[in-house]
Design a protein around this motif. Structure first.
Motif, PDB file in Angstrom:
ATOM      1  N   GLU A  56      40.237  69.511 104.143  1.00  0.00           N
ATOM      2  CA  GLU A  56      41.593  69.684 103.611  1.00  0.00           C
ATOM      3  C   GLU A  56      42.623  69.005 104.510  1.00  0.00           C
ATOM      4  O   GLU A  56      43.562  68.365 104.029  1.00  0.00           O
ATOM      5  CB  GLU A  56      41.926  71.168 103.486  1.00  0.00           C
ATOM      6  CG  GLU A  56      41.153  71.888 102.409  1.00  0.00           C
ATOM      7  CD  GLU A  56      41.312  73.405 102.488  1.00  0.00           C
ATOM      8  OE1 GLU A  56      42.119  73.899 103.316  1.00  0.00           O
ATOM      9  OE2 GLU A  56      40.617  74.096 101.727  1.00  0.00           O
ATOM     10  N   GLU A  59      42.559  65.199 103.994  1.00  0.00           N
ATOM     11  CA  GLU A  59      43.217  64.823 102.741  1.00  0.00           C
ATOM     12  C   GLU A  59      44.739  64.895 102.879  1.00  0.00           C
ATOM     13  O   GLU A  59      45.453  64.021 102.379  1.00  0.00           O
ATOM     14  CB  GLU A  59      42.735  65.700 101.588  1.00  0.00           C
ATOM     15  CG  GLU A  59      41.306  65.419 101.160  1.00  0.00           C
ATOM     16  CD  GLU A  59      41.059  63.971 100.789  1.00  0.00           C
ATOM     17  OE1 GLU A  59      41.876  63.393 100.041  1.00  0.00           O
ATOM     18  OE2 GLU A  59      40.046  63.411 101.258  1.00  0.00           O
ATOM     19  N   ASP A  63      47.311  61.769 102.489  1.00  0.00           N
ATOM     20  CA  ASP A  63      48.457  61.823 101.564  1.00  0.00           C
ATOM     21  C   ASP A  63      49.757  61.470 102.273  1.00  0.00           C
ATOM     22  O   ASP A  63      50.586  60.727 101.738  1.00  0.00           O
ATOM     23  CB  ASP A  63      48.576  63.214 100.934  1.00  0.00           C
ATOM     24  CG  ASP A  63      47.490  63.505  99.916  1.00  0.00           C
ATOM     25  OD1 ASP A  63      46.820  62.546  99.464  1.00  0.00           O
ATOM     26  OD2 ASP A  63      47.314  64.692  99.566  1.00  0.00           O
TER      27      ASP A  63
END
Length: 106
Positions: A56, A59, A63
């Protein structure tokens, strides 16, 4: 947005380098997760809760890096790398960085 760990994009020509872009996040473990993972550590095996936490975090870092590249008008980010470091007891930083580029339009 094309994101690659290579220095170029196959089939595309880089028109212009726009500069270094990066995204980071710092994640901390939680007490409940630490207890279950400590037990798992005693018997061996994958620490799945920590694996998920780091996935997580990666990611989120990607982003944020992508948003920085979009502000520069990039079509792609090349030569992407990741770095992890401890920042406090139970806290880790994930850093994603690469070179934002503008691709030649065909």
């Amino acid at each position: 947005m094309i994101i690659s760990n290579r220095e170029n994009i196959v089939g595309k020509e880089i028109k212009k380098e726009l500069g270094l872009v990066r995204g980071n996040t710092i994640r901390a473990r939680n007490v409940a997760r630490d207890i279950t993972q400590a037990l798992r550590n005693l018997v061996g095996g994958e620490l799945k809760a920590y694996t998920e936490l780091m996935a997580e975090a990666r990611e989120e870092a990607i982003d944020r890096m992508e948003k920085e590249a979009e502000k520069l008008g990039a079509d792609a980010i090349v030569n992407v790398r990741f770095m992890t470091s401890m920042v406090a007891s139970g806290g880790a930083e994930i850093l994603a960085y690469g070179t934002a580029v503008e691709l030649q339009k065909k």
